[in-house]
Design a protein around this motif. Structure first.
Motif, mmCIF file in Angstrom:
data_model
loop_
_atom_site.group_PDB
_atom_site.id
_atom_site.type_symbol
_atom_site.label_atom_id
_atom_site.label_comp_id
_atom_site.label_asym_id
_atom_site.label_seq_id
_atom_site.Cartn_x
_atom_site.Cartn_y
_atom_site.Cartn_z
ATOM 1 N N VAL A 214 -13.460 10.218 -4.643
ATOM 2 C CA VAL A 214 -12.802 11.296 -4.955
ATOM 3 C C VAL A 214 -11.916 11.873 -3.659
ATOM 4 C CG1 VAL A 214 -13.774 13.625 -5.569
ATOM 5 C CG2 VAL A 214 -14.955 11.428 -7.293
ATOM 6 N N ALA A 215 -12.370 11.953 -2.331
ATOM 7 C CA ALA A 215 -11.656 12.451 -1.729
ATOM 8 C C ALA A 215 -10.152 11.717 -2.007
ATOM 9 C CB ALA A 215 -12.569 12.449 -0.173
ATOM 10 N N VAL A 216 -10.623 10.293 -1.964
ATOM 11 C CA VAL A 216 -8.855 10.109 -1.988
ATOM 12 C C VAL A 216 -7.872 10.410 -2.094
ATOM 13 C CG1 VAL A 216 -7.838 8.139 -1.623
ATOM 14 C CG2 VAL A 216 -9.624 8.169 -0.682
ATOM 15 N N LEU A 217 -8.290 10.746 -3.962
ATOM 16 C CA LEU A 217 -7.583 11.269 -5.329
ATOM 17 C C LEU A 217 -7.729 12.345 -5.184
ATOM 18 C CD1 LEU A 217 -6.388 10.649 -7.882
ATOM 19 C CD2 LEU A 217 -8.899 11.584 -8.619
ATOM 20 N N ARG A 218 -8.050 13.457 -4.265
ATOM 21 C CA ARG A 218 -8.011 14.740 -4.027
ATOM 22 C C ARG A 218 -6.761 14.452 -2.957
ATOM 23 N NH1 ARG A 218 -14.154 17.430 -4.757
ATOM 24 N NH2 ARG A 218 -13.623 17.513 -6.527
ATOM 25 N N GLY A 219 -6.787 14.001 -1.908
ATOM 26 C CA GLY A 219 -6.146 13.735 -1.049
ATOM 27 C C GLY A 219 -4.917 13.836 -0.833
ATOM 28 N N LEU A 220 -4.451 12.207 -1.782
ATOM 29 C CA LEU A 220 -3.756 11.671 -1.349
ATOM 30 C C LEU A 220 -2.086 12.684 -1.754
ATOM 31 C CD1 LEU A 220 -4.199 8.473 -4.087
ATOM 32 C CD2 LEU A 220 -2.872 8.147 -1.540
ATOM 33 N N ASP B 208 1.190 -1.360 0.126
ATOM 34 C CA ASP B 208 0.017 0.652 0.087
ATOM 35 C C ASP B 208 0.682 1.529 -0.058
ATOM 36 O OD1 ASP B 208 -2.352 -1.800 0.007
ATOM 37 O OD2 ASP B 208 -3.021 -1.178 2.247
ATOM 38 N N GLU B 209 2.006 1.162 0.861
ATOM 39 C CA GLU B 209 2.178 2.651 1.179
ATOM 40 C C GLU B 209 3.383 3.244 -0.616
ATOM 41 O OE1 GLU B 209 6.771 4.015 3.785
ATOM 42 O OE2 GLU B 209 5.361 1.622 3.885
ATOM 43 N N LEU B 210 3.940 1.563 -1.453
ATOM 44 C CA LEU B 210 4.381 2.034 -2.436
ATOM 45 C C LEU B 210 3.570 2.459 -3.550
ATOM 46 C CD1 LEU B 210 6.636 1.288 -4.066
ATOM 47 C CD2 LEU B 210 6.508 -0.893 -4.664
ATOM 48 N N CYS C 222 1.504 6.637 -6.635
ATOM 49 C CA CYS C 222 -0.132 8.004 -6.953
ATOM 50 C C CYS C 222 0.131 8.853 -6.646
ATOM 51 C CB CYS C 222 -0.912 7.273 -6.015
ATOM 52 S SG CYS C 222 -2.332 5.950 -6.009
ATOM 53 N N GLN C 223 1.301 8.940 -5.481
ATOM 54 C CA GLN C 223 2.140 10.956 -5.240
ATOM 55 C C GLN C 223 2.677 11.258 -6.221
ATOM 56 O OE1 GLN C 223 2.958 9.908 -1.395
ATOM 57 N NE2 GLN C 223 1.221 11.364 -0.725
#
Length: 174
Positions: free
Chosen positions: A51-57, A3-5, A10-11
């Motif tokens: 959507v919130a995850v995508l914006r917050g990642l 998950d971390e990778l 993603c970042q």
């Protein structure tokens, strides 16, 4: 570690990594939301969460804490939906009891458990779901719910008691 990778990828802007992350975590997130809401609302809320995850990642400072962060977003989104519905209608809408129909006894018992779980107050229900069904630690539950560890423990105790009382009321033996 996977998950971390994925979060780091993603970042860095890799779309495939986000698709993999969603693929890994959509079912657990949807299941959490479904246990807090009915199926129809769960689909909408799950989309809001992603959507919130995508914006917050990009702002997630510690990719190793992705799971508690994700469930914190899920919890907030569910609570926001419930708050909105409570303000729109005078009678709050809870999770509906799934119909058992003419199914095997095991399915009927599962439906009884779902019904009992839906009858719990939201704070106790979410702790039970996070701890037992999502298999998160007490510390992670505390972080997700933004409450002290002691409060998580007391809510777990109260939730188990309420659930047991409800099931005994329906004829199940402790």
């Amino acid at each position: 570690m996977d998950d971390e990778l994925l979060v780091v990828r993603c970042q860095l802007g890799e779309r495939e990594a986000f698709a993999e992350l969603v693929g890994l975590w959509h079912a657990p997130v949807w299941t959490f939301v479904r246990r807090m809401l009915d199926e129809q609302r769960a689909d909408d809320v799950a989309q809001e969460i992603w959507v919130a995850v995508l914006r917050g990642l990009p702002r997630l400072a510690d990719p190793g804490r992705f799971t508690p962060w994700l469930f914190t977003i899920a919890r907030r989104t569910v609570l926001n939906r419930l708050r909105h519905e409570y303000t729109v209608t005078e009678t709050p809408g809870g999770a509906e009891e799934p119909s058992a129909g003419d199914l095997a006894e095991e399915v009927v018992e599962r439906n009884e458990l779902i019904s009992a779980l839906a009858g719990l107050p939201a704070t106790e229900r979410e702790i039970l779901i996070l701890f037992y069904l999502e298999d998160l630690s007490i510390e992670d539950c505390a972080q997700i719910c933004a409450i002290p560890v002691g409060t998580v423990k007391s809510r777990l105790h109260r939730a188990r008691r309420l659930l047991r009382d409800h099931l005994v009321e329906r004829g199940y033996q402790p």
